[in-house]
Design an enzyme around this catalytic site. Sequence first.
Site, PDB file in Angstrom:
ATOM      1  N   ILE A 139      24.972   4.102 -29.622  1.00  0.00           N
ATOM      2  CA  ILE A 139      24.324   2.618 -29.171  1.00  0.00           C
ATOM      3  C   ILE A 139      25.776   1.697 -28.840  1.00  0.00           C
ATOM      4  O   ILE A 139      26.060   1.378 -28.035  1.00  0.00           O
ATOM      5  CB  ILE A 139      23.463   1.893 -30.098  1.00  0.00           C
ATOM      6  CG1 ILE A 139      22.142   2.473 -30.190  1.00  0.00           C
ATOM      7  CG2 ILE A 139      23.635   0.436 -29.850  1.00  0.00           C
ATOM      8  CD1 ILE A 139      21.349   2.004 -31.062  1.00  0.00           C
ATOM      9  N   ASP A 177      17.346  -8.678 -35.459  1.00  0.00           N
ATOM     10  CA  ASP A 177      16.401  -7.997 -35.152  1.00  0.00           C
ATOM     11  C   ASP A 177      15.924  -7.180 -36.216  1.00  0.00           C
ATOM     12  O   ASP A 177      14.641  -6.593 -36.084  1.00  0.00           O
ATOM     13  CB  ASP A 177      16.638  -6.966 -33.947  1.00  0.00           C
ATOM     14  CG  ASP A 177      15.468  -6.283 -33.281  1.00  0.00           C
ATOM     15  OD1 ASP A 177      14.457  -6.888 -32.987  1.00  0.00           O
ATOM     16  OD2 ASP A 177      15.518  -4.973 -33.376  1.00  0.00           O
ATOM     17  N   GLU A 194      10.200  -6.110 -44.029  1.00  0.00           N
ATOM     18  CA  GLU A 194       9.769  -6.612 -42.846  1.00  0.00           C
ATOM     19  C   GLU A 194       8.260  -6.150 -42.919  1.00  0.00           C
ATOM     20  O   GLU A 194       7.678  -5.162 -43.810  1.00  0.00           O
ATOM     21  CB  GLU A 194      10.054  -5.414 -41.679  1.00  0.00           C
ATOM     22  CG  GLU A 194      11.652  -5.723 -41.505  1.00  0.00           C
ATOM     23  CD  GLU A 194      11.931  -4.706 -40.371  1.00  0.00           C
ATOM     24  OE1 GLU A 194      11.121  -3.980 -39.825  1.00  0.00           O
ATOM     25  OE2 GLU A 194      13.253  -4.861 -40.008  1.00  0.00           O
ATOM     26  N   GLY A 242      14.462  -1.168 -30.035  1.00  0.00           N
ATOM     27  CA  GLY A 242      13.835   0.026 -29.161  1.00  0.00           C
ATOM     28  C   GLY A 242      12.497   0.085 -28.765  1.00  0.00           C
ATOM     29  O   GLY A 242      11.802   0.875 -28.439  1.00  0.00           O
ATOM     30  N   HIS A 251      12.061  -6.541 -35.222  1.00  0.00           N
ATOM     31  CA  HIS A 251      12.425  -5.081 -34.955  1.00  0.00           C
ATOM     32  C   HIS A 251      12.079  -4.421 -33.621  1.00  0.00           C
ATOM     33  O   HIS A 251      11.213  -3.315 -33.691  1.00  0.00           O
ATOM     34  CB  HIS A 251      11.865  -4.387 -36.247  1.00  0.00           C
ATOM     35  CG  HIS A 251      12.754  -3.071 -36.515  1.00  0.00           C
ATOM     36  ND1 HIS A 251      12.940  -2.607 -37.792  1.00  0.00           N
ATOM     37  CD2 HIS A 251      13.611  -2.322 -35.627  1.00  0.00           C
ATOM     38  CE1 HIS A 251      13.719  -1.773 -37.808  1.00  0.00           C
ATOM     39  NE2 HIS A 251      13.881  -1.395 -36.409  1.00  0.00           N
TER      40      HIS A 251
END
Length: 409
Positions: free
Chosen positions: A161, A263, A268, A294, A291
């Site tokens: 990335i 993000d 979570e 992607g 999140h």
Amino acid sequence: MSNKKLPAAGVKILLLENIHPDAVASFEAVGAEVVSIERALDEDELIEQAAGVHLLGIRSKTNVTDRVLAELPDLLAIGAFCIGTNQIDVAAAQSRGVAVFNAPFSNTRSVVELALAEIIAMTRRLTEKDRGMHAGVWDKSATGLHEVRGRKLGIVGYGNIGTQLSVLAENLGMEVLFYDTADRLPLGNARQIHTLEELLAKVDVVTLHVDGRKGNADFFGDEQFALMKHGAIFLNLSRGFVVDQEALRRRLESGQLAGAAIDVFPEEPKGRGDKFVSPLQGMPNVILTPHIGGSTEEAQQDIGRFVAGKLRDYTIHGSTALSINFPPLATPEHEATRLVHIHRNTPGVLAAINGVLAEEKVNIDGQTLGTRGDIGYVITDIAAEPTEQAIEALRNLHDTIRVRQLRLG
């Protein structure tokens, strides 16, 4: 209509966390039985739902622990339909003969595009302008608004990335500096900075793209924020547990940092619609996303196809190409009976395997051995069906972890 048995008939698959339908279609095309659940499962739920399952597909929120693996003796492989695998006890999976696959490249572009969009949005303070307009406030001021051209971007973690972000950011006119614990070949005009402290002092934007290893927990906290330039911008699209969010809030409140985009979070929610809480909520010029780095339709489709293909190849042919915990063996496709022997990597195992086959008068057409750390993986193609005595003798070898018999063609 042909009565030929589909190659994965009888294989049971559990897919969690809303994995793309293309993965389901890929498995069903070879005769597998697929159950899909949209949300993540906790340990007890996973043990209950995955009983008798041969393949398990997850994303980032389901933890596959040693306890889970111990309760799922039929499990052959796990597919992480994402980049990271820190939610899986990979070593425990290896010791139990369970292969693990992931998608290290499929969502790279999606994460990079989100990072770029957020850098531009924060540099232009779009979130604040947007909120003002929705509240009926017309504020046509250029104060605090900047172009990204000419500004310095600091990338922490120069992997798949980080490198692609580097190229695209440079095309936007940014000067790219990066820090990585390993020496990396810079792309374009990017420059590697050899200490994190030096990088933080030089750049206008800091973006984290580190992996999920345990050593990265609390990697970025008050000490690191204090080293950043006044008015800098901070992004984290890597792992939630690497950043102290309370420290980030304090730096935003003090005005030292001009903005942040986050993000990923230490805790979570497991599913869509569940309650989310963060100390960063309600702050101006802070972008919070659930999140979704992607989570584009293109990336999820690519991931679904890629990981499903790896799981399918492993199940049908015994191929371990791109497995993260098994020796990487790509296997030819031809008509044969294939014996897969997974064992502890100790001297003499291959000789013991061949000794059993010779004693049982099994003729070998072809054989491949691979080792990786503590595990060995032997693929043996034979012309005729082995006897049950031969299979049982292989299972009873001292270092055997698992034996599989595959019928090709």
